[in-house]
Motif scaffolding. Structure first.
Motif: not given
Ligand SMILES: Nc1ncnc2c1ncn2[C@@H]1O[C@H](COP(=O)(O)OP(=O)(O)OP(=O)(O)O)[C@@H](O)[C@H]1O
Ligand SMILES: [Mg+2]
Length: 325
Positions: A101, A103-104, A106, A110, A113, A146-147, A149, A154-155, A157
């Motif tokens: 999946e 990973r960013f 958090a 966005g 990242n 992103v935390s 999202y 996230r997908q 992004l």
């Protein structure tokens, strides 16, 4: 690209002589467990290709091997015509991938990242950030951490992170994971639009129906082995036909069919029968089913032939594999 185009393309490599992905005899072992077992793949360019198999079939491992994240024990492979690992950097310059999946960080937004990721790529990658965020529909949330999202965001992004490299080939591991039906539809539309731009999208999935709806061609993998691959339409041509019949006296109707010369497997359903006929069944055979029933004074209220879905076919194939020879 239509299924027919894929069939045509699948007959030979692209103009420059290369496939989007080609593997020969690829093997990856974990101790005595063979996660990738002699995989030969030829993925044409410009299509959506599904790598389809149940949990533990070896999908993520294959993707990790393709990306050089783990070494192969045997076999050869190339991405976009570049042999891997010999010319891995050259190949990966035009590949975007999400493994497991996305990973960013958090605590970063966005956009931040993507800036971190762009810094590791060519200068043009930074200039593609806005367009990529817009493309996946999250530009308006680019300044949020992103935390905050959702899984779907996230997908998206993750796909945006792929797009900043302007990839010819995207490799997405289970891109539908964690998405609700609307999110899946959006992801499917996004994948199709990437293919319409001429990119190749390889996705892994255990969601057979999703692959059937999203992809032009598919490889079905079970316990590390590819058991079939090709254009979906071609694989479907080898599937059985199920004839659903609503009729009077289903028990007697079944008995009549079972003593007839038809090689049919007949199941009882509420108000009728489900008759499974072998692959290659012609309309004449379906007419014979009707004749047998009418000849036995069964009243037919409805007779509906349906082609088995890829899912049914997949289940047939995998269950057959489990049988002793
Ligand atoms: N790092 C590892 N060490 C040992 N065994 C592993 C490792 N990674 C995967 N395996 C094993 O390899 C096999 C294939 O795993 P893999 O994760 O590739 O399957 P998958 O098709 O991606 O499954 P899923 O649908 O659950 O994601 C499994 O038997 C798994 O236990
Ligand atoms: Mg996996």
């Amino acid at each position: 690209m239509t299924a027919t185009d894929v069939a045509a393309t699948a007959a030979g490599p692209a103009g420059d002589g290369s496939w989007a992905v080609e593997t020969r005899g690829l093997v990856k072992r974990f101790g005595s467990n063979i996660a990738v077992n002699g995989v030969d793949l030829r993925i044409p360019r410009g299509c959506a290709f599904g790598y389809l198999g149940p949990n533990g079939a070896g999908k993520t491992t294959l993707i990790r091997v393709l990306l050089g994240l783990t070494g192969a024990d045997a076999g050869t492979m190339s991405l976009l015509g570049h042999p891997v690992p010999a010319r891995r950097d050259r190949a990966l310059a035009r590949v975007g991938a999400i493994v497991d999946e996305p990973r960013f960080h958090a605590h970063l937004t966005g956009r931040q990242n993507l800036q971190v990721l762009a810094a590791a790529r060519e200068p043009a990658a930074r200039d593609r950030i806005d367009a990529s965020l817009k493309r996946v529909g999250i530009l308006h949330r680019a300044e949020d951490r992103v935390s905050k999202y959702s899984m779907g965001m996230r997908q998206r992004l993750g796909v945006a992170a792929c797009l900043i490299g302007d990839p010819e080939l995207l490799i997405l591991d289970e891109p539908m994971n964690g998405l609700d039906p609307a999110g899946m539809q959006e992801m499917r539309d996004m994948i199709r639009s990437l293919v319409d731009e001429g990119r190749t999208v390889v996705l892994s999935s255990h969601l057979l129906d999703e692959v059937q709806r999203t992809c032009d061609a598919v490889a079905i993998v079970d316990r590390g082995k590819v058991i079939r691959q090709g254009p979906i339409a071609e694989l479907l041509a080898g599937t059985s036909v199920v004839v659903q019949v609503e009729c009077s006296e289903p028990d007697r109707a079944r008995a009549l069919l079972e003593v007839s010369s038809l090689s049919a497997s007949v199941g009882l359903e509420p108000g009728g029968l489900a008759i499974t006929l072998p692959a290659g069944t012609t309309r004449d055979v379906i007419a014979e089913v009707a004749r047998v029933l009418v000849g036995g004074s069964i009243a037919i209220y409805r007779l509906h032939p349906v082609q088995a879905s890829l899912e049914t076919w997949f289940l047939q194939v995998t269950s057959r594999l489990g049988d002793p020879e």
